[in-house]
Design an enzyme around this catalytic site. Structure first.
Site, mmCIF file in Angstrom:
data_model
loop_
_atom_site.group_PDB
_atom_site.id
_atom_site.type_symbol
_atom_site.label_atom_id
_atom_site.label_comp_id
_atom_site.label_asym_id
_atom_site.label_seq_id
_atom_site.Cartn_x
_atom_site.Cartn_y
_atom_site.Cartn_z
ATOM 1 N N SER A 60 0.957 -1.213 0.093
ATOM 2 C CA SER A 60 -0.020 -0.109 -0.282
ATOM 3 C C SER A 60 0.790 1.307 0.104
ATOM 4 C CB SER A 60 -0.869 0.018 1.038
ATOM 5 O OG SER A 60 -0.324 0.021 2.517
ATOM 6 N N ASN A 147 -2.154 -2.571 13.011
ATOM 7 C CA ASN A 147 -3.387 -2.413 12.822
ATOM 8 C C ASN A 147 -3.877 -1.182 13.749
ATOM 9 O OD1 ASN A 147 -3.322 -4.609 11.560
ATOM 10 N ND2 ASN A 147 -4.149 -6.017 13.294
ATOM 11 N N HIS A 193 -41.585 23.396 -9.463
ATOM 12 C CA HIS A 193 -41.317 22.835 -10.756
ATOM 13 C C HIS A 193 -40.721 23.444 -12.082
ATOM 14 C CE1 HIS A 193 -44.831 20.520 -8.742
ATOM 15 N NE2 HIS A 193 -45.307 21.753 -8.344
ATOM 16 N N SER A 314 -15.404 27.427 -26.461
ATOM 17 C CA SER A 314 -15.557 26.311 -27.518
ATOM 18 C C SER A 314 -14.417 26.230 -28.516
ATOM 19 C CB SER A 314 -16.919 26.043 -28.039
ATOM 20 O OG SER A 314 -16.715 25.135 -29.086
ATOM 21 N N LYS A 320 -19.197 30.923 -27.441
ATOM 22 C CA LYS A 320 -19.574 30.314 -26.479
ATOM 23 C C LYS A 320 -18.706 30.454 -25.175
ATOM 24 C CE LYS A 320 -21.531 26.701 -26.097
ATOM 25 N NZ LYS A 320 -22.288 25.529 -26.193
ATOM 26 N N GLU A 327 -20.281 22.800 -13.938
ATOM 27 C CA GLU A 327 -20.731 21.404 -14.773
ATOM 28 C C GLU A 327 -19.759 20.450 -14.014
ATOM 29 O OE1 GLU A 327 -21.860 21.973 -19.207
ATOM 30 O OE2 GLU A 327 -20.175 23.241 -18.870
ATOM 31 N N TYR A 354 -9.440 -6.632 12.640
ATOM 32 C CA TYR A 354 -8.908 -5.727 11.401
ATOM 33 C C TYR A 354 -8.815 -7.232 10.518
ATOM 34 C CZ TYR A 354 -5.606 -4.410 8.080
ATOM 35 O OH TYR A 354 -4.774 -4.009 6.902
ATOM 36 N N GLN A 359 -7.283 -2.043 3.775
ATOM 37 C CA GLN A 359 -6.360 -1.324 3.153
ATOM 38 C C GLN A 359 -7.029 -0.702 2.110
ATOM 39 O OE1 GLN A 359 -2.325 -2.737 2.938
ATOM 40 N NE2 GLN A 359 -2.369 -3.059 0.591
ATOM 41 N N LYS A 362 -8.411 3.479 1.909
ATOM 42 C CA LYS A 362 -7.646 4.868 1.744
ATOM 43 C C LYS A 362 -7.801 5.360 0.206
ATOM 44 C CE LYS A 362 -4.581 2.748 4.580
ATOM 45 N NZ LYS A 362 -5.522 1.385 4.988
HETATM 46 N N1 ARG Z 1 -1.268 -1.372 5.085
HETATM 47 C C1 ARG Z 1 -2.276 -1.796 5.998
HETATM 48 C C2 ARG Z 1 -3.667 -1.069 5.955
HETATM 49 O O1 ARG Z 1 -3.662 -0.218 5.284
HETATM 50 C C3 ARG Z 1 -1.453 -1.559 7.376
HETATM 51 C C4 ARG Z 1 -2.097 -2.507 8.489
HETATM 52 C C5 ARG Z 1 -1.793 -3.883 8.009
HETATM 53 N N2 ARG Z 1 -1.838 -4.927 9.150
HETATM 54 C C6 ARG Z 1 -1.744 -6.300 8.823
HETATM 55 N N3 ARG Z 1 -1.645 -6.929 9.874
HETATM 56 N N4 ARG Z 1 -1.454 -6.878 7.740
HETATM 57 O O2 ARG Z 1 -4.444 -1.782 6.484
#
Ligand code: ARG
Length: 497
Positions: A60, A147, A193, A314, A320, A327, A354, A359, A362
């Site tokens: 990640s 975590n 309306h 345009s 235009k 928009e 978890y 992941q 994000k």
């Molecule tokens: N990159 C992981 C996330 O975004 C971090 C936590 C990972 N924990 C694990 N036990 N693999 O969630």
């Protein structure tokens, strides 16, 4: 499988443009040691190296490096707490904090070598820390897990972004208050309306936008309270065997509360979903405002102008001037709604605690924040700078028999039941349409043929100004009420400034 066979999981390509400027180097081997399983940070129990495609697929760091500053801030607070609780020596804590500051300096200078083999921002930072300060760096992760670390990072980052967004919202709203104040007496048709209904003050219309945005601000301020809770200390899921003091960490990081259950703290992303939901409602409002600006800019309405800097031309039609910004904001609302659905779907089947699914929280969240921030930046400058074409607005109001209700109300005050008054005015409007004139252009004799209750004072109720001024109660469109609404709104807005 081979890492080069997949480009969708290449962090270089996924990297968010707002991430710290740096490179992701899959070949960095000083700490990564990707081909020696026992030397991965978690490699002790493995007998085979991670497949290089899997390493790239599961990494990640391409996007979560955006948390670098917050990750280090969280680590400094964690180390400080470990020292205060005598879990680490104060010498170790000082060394760790100095080292973390050096890592941050490298990242901010764009000199940091991000490694896919080190998976995420957390392990990249920790590994570099150990490179810089030696084995003491390995003590930082005492009593902590990625975590609770990642949950903390997201919250610290989102809190900051929420504050930026609230500040932009306040700027936009105070601009709207200035605009409304200038135009309490500017008359436009109010619509239901999308048909002309009754005359309203343009300032009143602008104040309707203000009210929408004010509730959006309240929603975000409220969501911020639930974002601003400390997960750290929950460790992997069950807490830690070390005698930690989470109140110290919470205070150092400015959290207003502590997540009360470790399983919940590491797993739920409802705070992010709540933010995205408030963001979606806000984008829906911006989209409605956009729609009005777009309509009003058309030659058919010709109610407002927006500054040229928010428009484009345009390439084929020289005449235009297109309202691109509104928009695009209308279009971008769809994106934010989509991210809300992504986050809800991501969460809905996850058992405690978890799961790696998280992941995936994000990128939707980043996109939501960036889209919203961009839209608000554009709006904060654009919306308060629209210029109403007063003559056209007035002419449009004159065209639509907008004072018909005023005539009915006049008849009621003269003893006619409202249903009968409605019928009388309907007949008068039909005559106006036939003669192509407004109600106020019919003669007294013409009007009187529909009802004896009409006297020669009727015309003062048929003017647009009279119609507005008559709606003189809290929430009504009388210019004097709009002025009071603006002044109350200034006070209400101070709470967020
Ligand atoms: N990159 C992981 C996330 O975004 C971090 C936590 C990972 N924990 C694990 N036990 N693999 O969630």
């Amino acid at each position: 499988m081979n890492a080069t066979s997949s480009n969708t999981s290449n962090p270089e390509q996924n990297k968010n443009s707002h991430a710290p400027d740096s490179s992701t180097d899959a070949s960095r081997t000083d700490s990564a040691k990707q081909n020696s399983p026992g030397q991965q940070m978690w490699g002790g129990r493995f007998s085979e190296a991670t497949d290089s495609f899997v390493a790239a697929f599961t990494a990640s760091v391409g996007f979560d490096q955006r948390f670098a500053r917050h990750d280090i801030e969280g680590s400094i607070a964690h180390a400080t707490m470990l020292g205060k609780c005598d879990i680490l020596s104060s010498d170790d804590v000082t060394t760790i904090i100095d080292g973390l500051k050096k890592v941050l300096a490298e990242i901010e200078a764009g000199e940091f070598q991000w490694s896919i083999a080190l998976e995420d921002v957390h392990m990249n930072v920790e590994s570099r820390l150990t490179d810089i300060i030696g084995p003491v760096g390995k003590k930082l992760h005492t009593g902590r897990s990625r975590n609770d670390q990642v949950a903390t990072d997201i919250r610290l980052w989102l809190r900051e972004e929420t504050d930026n967004i609230i500040a932009l919202l306040v700027r936009l709203q105070s601009g709207l208050l200035d605009l409304a104040e200038q135009h309490t007496d500017t008359i436009m048709p109010g619509f239901t309306h999308l048909q002309t209904a009754q005359p309203v003050s343009f300032g009143h219309h602008v104040m309707a936008w203000f009210e929408m945005l004010f509730r959006d601000t309240e929603r975000l301020v409220d969501a911020r309270r639930r974002i601003n809770q400390l997960p750290l200390g929950s460790a992997a899921l069950a807490g830690t065997t070390f005698p930690i003091d989470r109140t110290i960490t919470a205070e150092l990081l400015g959290f207003e509360g502590i997540c009360q259950n470790s399983l919940d703290a590491v797993s739920d992303r409802d705070f992010a979903i709540e933010f995205t939901s408030a963001a979606s409602i806000l984008m829906m409002h911006l989209s409605r405002m956009s729609e009005e600006i777009i309509l009003w800019m058309s030659a058919q309405f010709n109610f407002v102008q927006i500054p040229d800097r928010f428009c484009t031309g345009s390439s084929i039609m020289p005449q235009k001037k297109n309202p691109d910004v509104p928009e695009l904001v209308r279009g971008k609302a769809a994106r934010v709604f989509g991210q809300l659905m992504t986050l809800l779907s991501l969460m809905k089947s996850q058992p405690l605690a978890y799961n790696k699914d998280n992941q995936e929280d994000k990128e939707p969240l980043f996109d939501c924040v960036d889209t919203l921030t961009g839209s608000l930046l554009a709006f904060a400058d654009m919306l308060p700078n629209i210029t109403p074409n007063k003559e056209n607005m007035r002419a449009a109001t004159m065209k639509g028999y907008a004072t018909a209700t005023d005539l009915a109300d006049y008849l009621v005050r003269n003893g006619v039941a409202f249903r009968d008054a409605h019928e009388v005015v309907g007949n008068a409007v039909a005559l106006g349409i036939k003669e192509s004139v407004d109600l106020s252009d019919l003669s007294l004799a013409q009007l009187k043929q529909f009802s004896d209750a009409i006297g020669d004072d009727v015309f003062e109720f048929l003017t647009l100004e009279g119609s507005l001024a008559a709606r003189d109660h809290l929430g009504g469109t009388a210019p004097n009420q709009v002025k009071q609404a603006v002044s109350r709104a200034r006070t209400r807005l101070e709470v967020f400034a």
